[in-house]
Scaffold this motif. Structure first.
Motif: not given
Length: 423
Positions: A170-171, A174, A180-181, A184-185, A187-188
């Protein structure tokens, strides 16, 4: 290398000198250099190029005013450059390369225009192999943390490693997708928590909190919190407070993601069987330490020639912290161990920079990764969101104590062995 006949830098066009310094500042920022070290490096390089540079750096911007020394003491700034940048990430190989380019250009061994071109080349995107290595390092780091600090079971270790790989993927996605970035935190954190709960509910019981924390450990901003306190202590107040704010925002997003995923799973009738399986045998600590050290060398993108130094730094930092806690006596074990680890790493990084002629960051940055208290901050936020205020505040005080201890250790390490290089 393009060797050139040395000539006084004052004879070189002002724009050429400024362009080289601006590109150097951009690369140092991109590869994770803290504000005080970046400002010191650019000011020193500018002086060698017969310029005066007033540098202001923050996690998201750099402002530099340039004055030609030929104007004398009454000269005023002729050019001011403003750069809006994304927060940097440590890349040791490219940081060392940028440092080498700057050294050779200032020594007259490399034309400034060629140096500028080489610095520009460093900004290329990661190759697919480098991205695959980063993803693998996330998984290995998560598994190592589960074994070293959380003392989980074999099953917890495997699941944490799988979650780490997912987070790494995912990172990477992103990195090229701005929308997405931003999320992203969250989502992760939701992915990590959901995977852990589903596996625990339908496959095998897990120590949920330990597995989720290990899987997210690379995203937990322990390094950012440490750098923020270091910058504040060195009077880089704007940069330090901005970095602190960014770290706290990241912690809040991670905690929100875990809480949201837990509530969604509960609403769907999926309940984890939170059960502690038999812990790993003691000998796995040393295997996990070696695996974690290799993972950090990949994560920080160290050049192969620097791997022994990086791995040695990680091992020294961990063992110093662990043994420091055991011999602390009447002193608080955790803060004293972290202080001792920071002291040794600060001194060793300066020795390495002095005799290896490489940035001390090769030792300092990966070495303190196992010392920084990011997981304590994550737990503090979690307790507060669960409305366990006394435990949350108590954990927050421990976080503050550990941050002060590691920064004090690094500062005393600089006093013990004075730094000869700005990086």
């Amino acid at each position: 290398m393009n060797a050139v006949v040395s000539q006084p830098f004052a004879a070189i066009a002002l724009n050429t000198r400024i362009a080289f310094l601006v590109e150097l500042a951009r690369r140092l920022h991109q590869y994770g250099t803290s504000a005080p070290r970046l400002e010191m490096a650019i000011s020193g390089a500018a002086q060698r190029l017969e310029l005066v540079a007033d540098v202001w750096s923050s996690p998201t911007a750099i402002i530099i005013s340039f004055t030609d020394m030929a104007q004398g003491e009454e000269g005023v700034a002729q050019t001011t450059q403003v750069m809006r940048l994304a927060p940097g990430e440590v890349n040791l190989a490219r940081l060392c390369r940028a440092d080498d380019i700057a050294d050779r250009a200032i020594a007259g061994e490399l034309d400034l225009r060629e140096g500028f071109r080489q610095l520009r080349v460093l900004g290329r995107p990661d190759t697919p192999w480098e991205q695959a290595g980063t993803i693998a390092s996330y998984g290995l780091s998560a598994a190592a943390i589960a074994a070293l600090f959380l003392h989980s079971s074999w099953v917890d270790l495997v699941v944490a490693g799988v979650i780490g790989v997912l987070i790494g993927w995912i990172a990477i996605l992103a990195g090229t997708r701005p929308r997405l970035a931003v999320a992203s935190d969250v989502i992760c954190a939701m992915v990590a928590t959901t995977v852990a709960i589903v596996v625990s509910a339908f496959v095998v019981p897990l120590a949920i909190k330990s597995v989720v924390l290990a899987g997210l450990i690379i995203l937990v901003p322990g390094m950012s919190l440490t750098n923020a306190v270091r910058e504040i202590s060195s009077q880089n107040l704007v940069s330090g407070m901005a970095r602190m704010g960014g770290a706290m925002a990241t912690l809040l997003k991670l905690v929100f993601g875990t809480v949201a995923a837990t509530q969604l799973c509960a609403a769907a009738g999926i309940h984890a069987r939170d059960y502690a399986l038999p812990a790993l045998p003691p000998w796995t600590d040393y295997v996990a330490l070696l695996v974690g050290a290799v993972a950090f060398a990949i994560l920080f993108r160290a050049a192969l020639r620097d791997w022994p130094a990086v791995i040695g730094a990680v091992i020294v930092g961990y063992l110093a912290t662990r043994w420091g806690g055991e011999i602390s006596g009447a002193l608080p074990a955790a803060p004293f161990g972290v202080f001792l680890g920071g002291l040794l790493l600060g001194a060793f990084s300066n020795l390495y920079a002095r005799y290896a002629h490489q940035p001390g960051a090769v030792i300092r940055e990966p070495g303190i990764l196992l010392l920084v208290p990011g997981s304590v901050g994550f737990r503090s936020m979690s307790f507060l969101l669960e409305r366990d205020t006394p435990l949350g505040l108590d954990t927050a005080m421990l976080l503050l104590t550990l941050l002060v201890s590691i920064v004090a250790g690094l500062m005393f390490g600089d006093l013990l062995i004075s730094p000869r290089r700005s990086l």
